[in-house]
Scaffold this motif. Sequence first.
Motif, short mmCIF file in Angstrom:
data_model
loop_
_atom_site.label_atom_id
_atom_site.label_comp_id
_atom_site.label_asym_id
_atom_site.label_seq_id
_atom_site.Cartn_x
_atom_site.Cartn_y
_atom_site.Cartn_z
N ARG A 182 0.80 -1.11 0.23
CA ARG A 182 -0.43 0.24 -0.18
C ARG A 182 0.25 1.19 0.25
N VAL A 215 -6.10 16.04 -6.03
CA VAL A 215 -6.77 14.38 -5.87
C VAL A 215 -6.60 14.22 -7.62
N ASP A 216 -7.03 14.49 -8.40
CA ASP A 216 -7.87 13.96 -10.05
C ASP A 216 -6.51 14.39 -10.22
N ILE A 241 -5.91 10.36 -8.45
CA ILE A 241 -7.00 9.55 -9.05
C ILE A 241 -6.74 8.62 -10.30
N ARG A 242 -6.25 9.68 -11.17
CA ARG A 242 -5.94 9.03 -12.15
C ARG A 242 -4.99 8.22 -12.36
N GLY A 253 -4.57 5.72 -10.28
CA GLY A 253 -5.05 4.41 -9.21
C GLY A 253 -5.27 4.88 -7.45
N PHE A 254 -4.91 5.35 -7.48
CA PHE A 254 -5.22 6.28 -6.10
C PHE A 254 -6.58 6.75 -5.84
N THR A 255 -7.10 6.59 -4.39
CA THR A 255 -8.59 6.49 -4.05
C THR A 255 -8.20 7.48 -2.39
N VAL A 256 -9.51 8.12 -2.20
CA VAL A 256 -9.30 8.81 -1.59
C VAL A 256 -9.83 8.12 -0.63
N THR A 268 -5.89 16.19 0.59
CA THR A 268 -6.18 15.28 1.20
C THR A 268 -5.31 13.73 1.34
N MET A 271 -4.93 10.15 0.34
CA MET A 271 -5.12 9.15 -0.48
C MET A 271 -4.47 7.59 -0.56
N ILE A 285 -3.36 3.63 -2.54
CA ILE A 285 -3.59 2.67 -3.28
C ILE A 285 -3.10 0.96 -2.80
#
Length: 168
Positions: A104, A112-113, A116-117, A119-122, A162, A164, A166
């Motif tokens: 992890r 954040v964007d 996310i692009r 592969g990560f998530t909040v 934030t 985040m 993966i």
Amino acid sequence: MESITIRRAKTSDVKSIRELVKPLANERVLLEKEAVAYYENLQEFFIADDADGNVIGCGGLHVMWEDIAEVRTLASNEAWRGRGVGRLLLQRLLQEARELGVSRVFCLTFEVDFFIRNGFTVMAEQSAVDPEVYSELLRSTDEGVAEFLDLARVKPNTLGNTRMIINF
């Protein structure tokens, strides 16, 4: 795509790393560190060079525990933003995490964007480690670990970013 090379950082790169971080620290996007902190953690860093060998980006991977690491100080030269430098650096940092056996990787970010692009998530669940590991991590003097654990002592320094993560 333009020629970008990703390589391990060398001591001669510390000045360039600090130059990349300074404008982002002024914008309160990254925390500025003393030069000694970069030298002490240099083995965590990778550098992006352009075709002429100029440093155009940097990023570090800080292992916190057996299964978790943090992406730190991911930055690129303003003239190179939006041209894939951050993505290439992040891919190399995630490859490094896999090679080290980490499952992890988290980050504290305003981008954040971008994450996310990639592969990560909040992080919905802020307690990403079990209680036993948490108690061990509390012994760390690293401010990034304290920030990850959401300790009250770092609240005044929190940038408001934030969390985040993966998972591999």
